[in-house]
Design an enzyme around this catalytic site. Sequence first.
Site, mmCIF file in Angstrom:
data_model
loop_
_atom_site.group_PDB
_atom_site.id
_atom_site.type_symbol
_atom_site.label_atom_id
_atom_site.label_comp_id
_atom_site.label_asym_id
_atom_site.label_seq_id
_atom_site.Cartn_x
_atom_site.Cartn_y
_atom_site.Cartn_z
ATOM 1 N N SER A 1 -63.445 -7.312 42.889
ATOM 2 C CA SER A 1 -62.235 -6.516 42.091
ATOM 3 C C SER A 1 -61.424 -6.744 42.916
ATOM 4 C CB SER A 1 -62.548 -4.655 42.882
ATOM 5 O OG SER A 1 -63.012 -5.353 43.842
ATOM 6 N N HIS B 1 -66.047 -4.435 37.160
ATOM 7 C CA HIS B 1 -64.099 -5.268 35.789
ATOM 8 C C HIS B 1 -64.575 -5.500 34.716
ATOM 9 C CE1 HIS B 1 -62.036 -3.242 39.548
ATOM 10 N NE2 HIS B 1 -62.788 -3.891 39.890
ATOM 11 N N LYS C 1 -63.049 2.446 34.424
ATOM 12 C CA LYS C 1 -62.363 1.318 34.310
ATOM 13 C C LYS C 1 -61.580 1.112 32.766
ATOM 14 C CE LYS C 1 -62.059 0.365 38.808
ATOM 15 N NZ LYS C 1 -63.637 0.299 39.562
HETATM 16 C C1 LIG Z 1 -63.813 1.025 40.874
HETATM 17 C C2 LIG Z 1 -65.614 0.633 41.571
HETATM 18 C C3 LIG Z 1 -66.262 0.981 41.751
HETATM 19 C C4 LIG Z 1 -66.285 2.855 41.897
HETATM 20 O O1 LIG Z 1 -65.920 3.177 41.023
HETATM 21 P P1 LIG Z 1 -65.117 5.094 40.183
HETATM 22 O O2 LIG Z 1 -66.287 4.966 39.246
HETATM 23 O O3 LIG Z 1 -64.243 4.245 39.964
HETATM 24 O O4 LIG Z 1 -65.544 5.146 41.786
HETATM 25 C C5 LIG Z 1 -67.516 0.698 42.266
HETATM 26 N N1 LIG Z 1 -67.684 -0.520 42.095
HETATM 27 C C6 LIG Z 1 -66.321 -1.245 42.004
HETATM 28 C C7 LIG Z 1 -66.425 -2.988 41.652
HETATM 29 C C8 LIG Z 1 -64.443 -0.898 41.834
HETATM 30 O O5 LIG Z 1 -64.102 -1.740 41.333
#
Ligand SMILES: *Cc1c(COP(=O)(O)O)cnc(C)c1O
Length: 388
Positions: A177, A205, A240
């Site tokens: 990320s 992502h 996302k």
């Molecule tokens: C954003 C993210 C999460 C958490 O997801 P949410 O639905 O926002 O709680 C978990 N793992 C990674 C790699 C992320 O980037």
Amino acid sequence: MFSGLAEQLRKREQQGLLRRRRILESPQASRVAIDGCDYLAFCSNDYLGLANDPRLIEAACVGAKRYGVGAGASHLINGHSAAHHDLEQVLAAFTGFPQALLFSTGYMANIGVVTALVGREDAVFADKLNHASLNDAVLLSRTRFIRYAHNDMAALARRLASTDARRKLVISDAVFSMEGDIAPISELLALCQQYQAVLLLDDAHGFGVLGKQGRGSLSQVADNRAYHAPNLVYMATLGKAAGVFGAFVAAQPEVIETLIQSAHSYIYTTATPPLLAQALLTSLHVIENEEWRRDTLQRHIAQLKQGVQSLPWPLLPSVTPIQPLLIGDSKEAVRVSERLRERGILVPAIRPPTVPQGTARLRISLSAVHRPEDIQQLIEALHQSAAA
Ligand SMILES: *Cc1c(COP(=O)(O)O)cnc(C)c1O
């Protein structure tokens, strides 16, 4: 009573590490309104530009009319709606796994999977740059926690070879990320097969962004081995690229059933509003059918790479919409971010401890709803900031 806390907060502020929230007054989009000003934003994870798509909004309204606004109960009591159920089936088919299970958030999905699959007698092997939710999950599971250097498969192999743990779980972000780079998924799968370990892949992502029709990081694995690996647990988020909220886990039926029976972060929480599942059904349709969104992203990435070549700061090697510009010094990163903001452009500065010491960066994230002029404006502002 709280004087210790106040002291800690003051220290944090002195070190320039106090985080502040900006108040967003518009939908998430390439241009956003914050504190009465308009900004061109390169901050969100809304890579495909679906968070404010009229078709998703309409689907959410249809969902609200049919199911109301709240689920009113957990999935195992009576909060599991037809919309949730349909979405799970669509997600399983879309990702090529026998079954999928919705979680409220990615954070909770990771907590649920790790705590349900491993415990005290087991061992977890985790990439050092994994997302915080994965690390928290391991701590909560009380499993032995063994971390290996970022994407270092030789280091992972050595650690797997020298363990006497009952169960072995290897955990990796699929797309990291804060780096934007992709894990060596084929090698991870091969090592897990060789050492009889389970692989948990967090594709927060990659889902929607990578692969044909946005099917995620696994669809880029050349020999298709991923889809037949019984020891693979796939997790992705829906807040996302999918533009809505939530997350899911896809795996073999025994794994999904185990999560339903024993993952506390699944059982002891209210189901997400069914209207979100309704919006997500539309989102998946868009993800699958609108290839132009991913094509546009690739063009933006190429344009950015080309445009920043002569800057004093390098882009990290990334083929994803996460394009970090490595500044190094934390204060300098904040200064550059601030100069961009003065020019009406938002790019967050990411500092330790979120990233390793000495690697502060601007995390530029691109979206399919940016226009080429937006990318150009960012490039010019970066050059001006470097000269200032
Ligand atoms: C954003 C993210 C999460 C958490 O997801 P949410 O639905 O926002 O709680 C978990 N793992 C990674 C790699 C992320 O980037």
